[in-house]
Design a protein around this motif. Structure first.
Motif, PDB file in Angstrom:
ATOM      1  N   PRO A  29       0.815  -1.239  -0.092  1.00 13.37           N
ATOM      2  CA  PRO A  29      -0.119  -0.159  -0.118  1.00 13.37           C
ATOM      3  C   PRO A  29       0.826   1.253  -0.164  1.00 13.37           C
ATOM      4  N   VAL A  30       0.477   2.312  -0.857  1.00 12.79           N
ATOM      5  CA  VAL A  30       1.232   3.228  -1.090  1.00 12.79           C
ATOM      6  C   VAL A  30       0.220   4.550  -1.110  1.00 12.79           C
ATOM      7  N   ALA A  31       0.660   5.400  -0.175  1.00 19.59           N
ATOM      8  CA  ALA A  31      -0.214   6.753   0.056  1.00 19.59           C
ATOM      9  C   ALA A  31      -0.050   7.684  -1.064  1.00 19.59           C
ATOM     10  N   LYS A  32      -1.011   8.201  -1.949  1.00 20.07           N
ATOM     11  CA  LYS A  32      -0.855   9.108  -2.855  1.00 20.07           C
ATOM     12  C   LYS A  32      -1.829  10.234  -2.786  1.00 20.07           C
ATOM     13  N   TYR A  33      -1.481  11.457  -3.236  1.00 19.26           N
ATOM     14  CA  TYR A  33      -2.388  12.718  -3.370  1.00 19.26           C
ATOM     15  C   TYR A  33      -3.731  12.125  -4.095  1.00 19.26           C
ATOM     16  N   CYS A  34      -4.881  12.652  -3.646  1.00 30.44           N
ATOM     17  CA  CYS A  34      -6.118  12.470  -4.396  1.00 30.44           C
ATOM     18  C   CYS A  34      -6.254  13.419  -5.480  1.00 30.44           C
ATOM     19  N   ALA A  35      -6.993  12.993  -6.229  1.00 30.84           N
ATOM     20  CA  ALA A  35      -7.312  14.035  -7.287  1.00 30.84           C
ATOM     21  C   ALA A  35      -8.032  15.152  -7.066  1.00 30.84           C
ATOM     22  N   CYS A  36      -8.870  14.979  -6.039  1.00 31.55           N
ATOM     23  CA  CYS A  36      -9.718  16.165  -5.295  1.00 31.55           C
ATOM     24  C   CYS A  36      -8.807  17.163  -4.628  1.00 31.55           C
ATOM     25  N   LEU A  37      -7.497  16.979  -4.372  1.00 29.94           N
ATOM     26  CA  LEU A  37      -6.698  17.824  -3.570  1.00 29.94           C
ATOM     27  C   LEU A  37      -6.487  19.176  -4.183  1.00 29.94           C
ATOM     28  N   PRO A  38      -6.266  19.313  -5.305  1.00 29.38           N
ATOM     29  CA  PRO A  38      -5.967  20.784  -6.035  1.00 29.38           C
ATOM     30  C   PRO A  38      -7.459  21.768  -5.944  1.00 29.38           C
ATOM     31  N   ARG A  39      -8.696  21.116  -5.718  1.00 24.52           N
ATOM     32  CA  ARG A  39      -9.932  21.587  -5.688  1.00 24.52           C
ATOM     33  C   ARG A  39      -9.877  22.066  -4.032  1.00 24.52           C
ATOM     34  N   ARG A  40      -9.588  21.170  -3.273  1.00 20.57           N
ATOM     35  CA  ARG A  40      -9.943  21.334  -2.009  1.00 20.57           C
ATOM     36  C   ARG A  40      -8.995  22.404  -1.397  1.00 20.57           C
ATOM     37  N   ARG A  41      -7.547  22.453  -2.063  1.00 14.01           N
ATOM     38  CA  ARG A  41      -6.594  23.634  -1.674  1.00 14.01           C
ATOM     39  C   ARG A  41      -7.302  25.013  -2.121  1.00 14.01           C
ATOM     40  N   THR A  42      -7.747  25.015  -3.437  1.00  8.90           N
ATOM     41  CA  THR A  42      -8.422  26.221  -3.903  1.00  8.90           C
ATOM     42  C   THR A  42      -9.415  26.665  -2.697  1.00  8.90           C
ATOM     43  N   LEU A  43     -10.423  25.562  -2.069  1.00  8.93           N
ATOM     44  CA  LEU A  43     -11.495  26.263  -1.614  1.00  8.93           C
ATOM     45  C   LEU A  43     -10.742  26.597  -0.055  1.00  8.93           C
ATOM     46  N   TYR A  44     -10.054  25.850   0.144  1.00  4.79           N
ATOM     47  CA  TYR A  44      -8.972  26.283   1.573  1.00  4.79           C
ATOM     48  C   TYR A  44      -8.622  27.809   1.437  1.00  4.79           C
ATOM     49  N   TYR A  45      -8.105  27.877   0.433  1.00  2.93           N
ATOM     50  CA  TYR A  45      -7.575  29.578   0.340  1.00  2.93           C
ATOM     51  C   TYR A  45      -8.672  30.339   0.060  1.00  2.93           C
ATOM     52  N   LEU A  46      -9.861  30.102  -0.481  1.00  2.58           N
ATOM     53  CA  LEU A  46     -10.840  30.831  -0.690  1.00  2.58           C
ATOM     54  C   LEU A  46     -11.505  31.242   0.793  1.00  2.58           C
ATOM     55  N   LYS A  47     -11.771  30.200   1.633  1.00  5.15           N
ATOM     56  CA  LYS A  47     -12.182  30.606   2.849  1.00  5.15           C
ATOM     57  C   LYS A  47     -11.475  31.569   3.531  1.00  5.15           C
ATOM     58  N   LYS A  48      -9.978  30.960   3.699  1.00  4.25           N
ATOM     59  CA  LYS A  48      -8.992  31.717   4.361  1.00  4.25           C
ATOM     60  C   LYS A  48      -8.926  33.189   3.957  1.00  4.25           C
ATOM     61  N   SER A  49      -9.088  33.463   2.674  1.00  2.00           N
ATOM     62  CA  SER A  49      -8.908  34.690   2.351  1.00  2.00           C
ATOM     63  C   SER A  49      -9.972  35.857   2.935  1.00  2.00           C
ATOM     64  N   GLY A  50     -11.257  35.249   3.292  1.00  2.00           N
ATOM     65  CA  GLY A  50     -12.645  35.958   3.688  1.00  2.00           C
ATOM     66  C   GLY A  50     -13.480  36.518   2.562  1.00  2.00           C
ATOM     67  N   LEU A  51     -12.876  35.884   1.304  1.00  2.00           N
ATOM     68  CA  LEU A  51     -13.585  36.673   0.030  1.00  2.00           C
ATOM     69  C   LEU A  51     -14.586  35.586  -0.539  1.00  2.00           C
ATOM     70  N   GLU A  52     -15.235  34.458   0.248  1.00  2.00           N
ATOM     71  CA  GLU A  52     -15.884  33.871  -0.569  1.00  2.00           C
ATOM     72  C   GLU A  52     -16.832  34.338  -1.110  1.00  2.00           C
TER      73      GLU A  52
END
Length: 227
Positions: A29-52
């Motif tokens: 078993p090998v852990a790899k980044y999920c294909a959903c991660l780029p979108r989750r990163r974008t949404l994280y930055y959106l929430k953090k920016s306060g500009l949602e």
């Protein structure tokens, strides 16, 4: 910018929202980044920016272009986000002309590509820096704002600046230049006025903007907030 909201995040069945998936390689078993991660990163930055909520309302595709100056300003901003050579954008001029709308639209573009955005009004920045003067927190502020991937400064020098304002502004802009982050500035003042306040500060901004500096001169019907 459809979908760039926290409420549209979908549960990921693959990684169970962890951002990683486990796959088998050579029987292990090998852990790899999920294909959903780029979108989750974008949404994280959106929430953090306060500009949602803001980036939902202020986009390139709903900017009013009934006047020639609006079409030119929109074209300039779209050109800015599509290039990598210049790191600073300055939109100056008459109140209600759409500068802040396009400033937010530029931020939304970078957020949609997974880049972190920090928004501050100029007065907020000055209050923070003056309060932290002669303490370790001052350098912390310069470091944090200097390192921000994208920094949006709104209402830059709305009123004639004090000597302290100019000093803090130069420190901040200089730090932005050294760290090579993207800086978006909107202001009622043309760059020539900023240069009149302080030639070193205004000249540094003009040099960094190159062709990506725009000024909306006062004129009848140019305040779209009144329409």
């Amino acid at each position: 910018m459809e979908g760039l909201t926290m409420r549209n995040v979908m549960h990921c069945e693959v990684c169970q929202d962890s951002g990683f998936e486990v796959v088998m390689e050579d029987g292990r078993p090998v852990a790899k980044y999920c294909a959903c991660l780029p979108r989750r990163r974008t949404l994280y930055y959106l929430k953090k920016s306060g500009l949602e909520g803001v980036v939902e309302r202020y986009r390139f595709d709903n900017f009013q272009t009934g006047e020639e100056f609006q079409r030119r300003m929109l074209e300039l901003c779209r050109g800015f986000v599509e290039q990598d050579e210049r790191r600073m954008l300055y939109l100056g001029g008459y109140t209600g002309a759409g500068k802040t709308h396009l400033g937010f639209a530029v931020c939304a573009h970078f957020l949609s590509r997974g880049r972190g955005v920090v928004y501050r009004s100029y007065q907020q920045l000055m209050n923070e820096m003056k309060s932290a003067l002669n303490t370790d927190a001052y350098e912390d502020l310069l470091r944090d704002y200097g390192r921000a991937d994208v920094l949006y400064i709104d209402d830059f020098m709305k009123y004639p600046p004090s000597a302290a304002d100019i000093r803090h502004s130069f420190e901040l802009i200089n730090r932005r230049v050294m760290t090579d982050g993207v800086t978006v500035i909107t202001s009622e003042q043309p760059l020539d006025t900023v240069i009149g306040y302080d030639e070193a500060l205004g000249g540094r901004i003009r040099q960094q903007c190159g062709e990506f500096a725009f000024y909306v001169a006062p004129g009848p019907g140019r305040n779209w907030r009144l329409k």
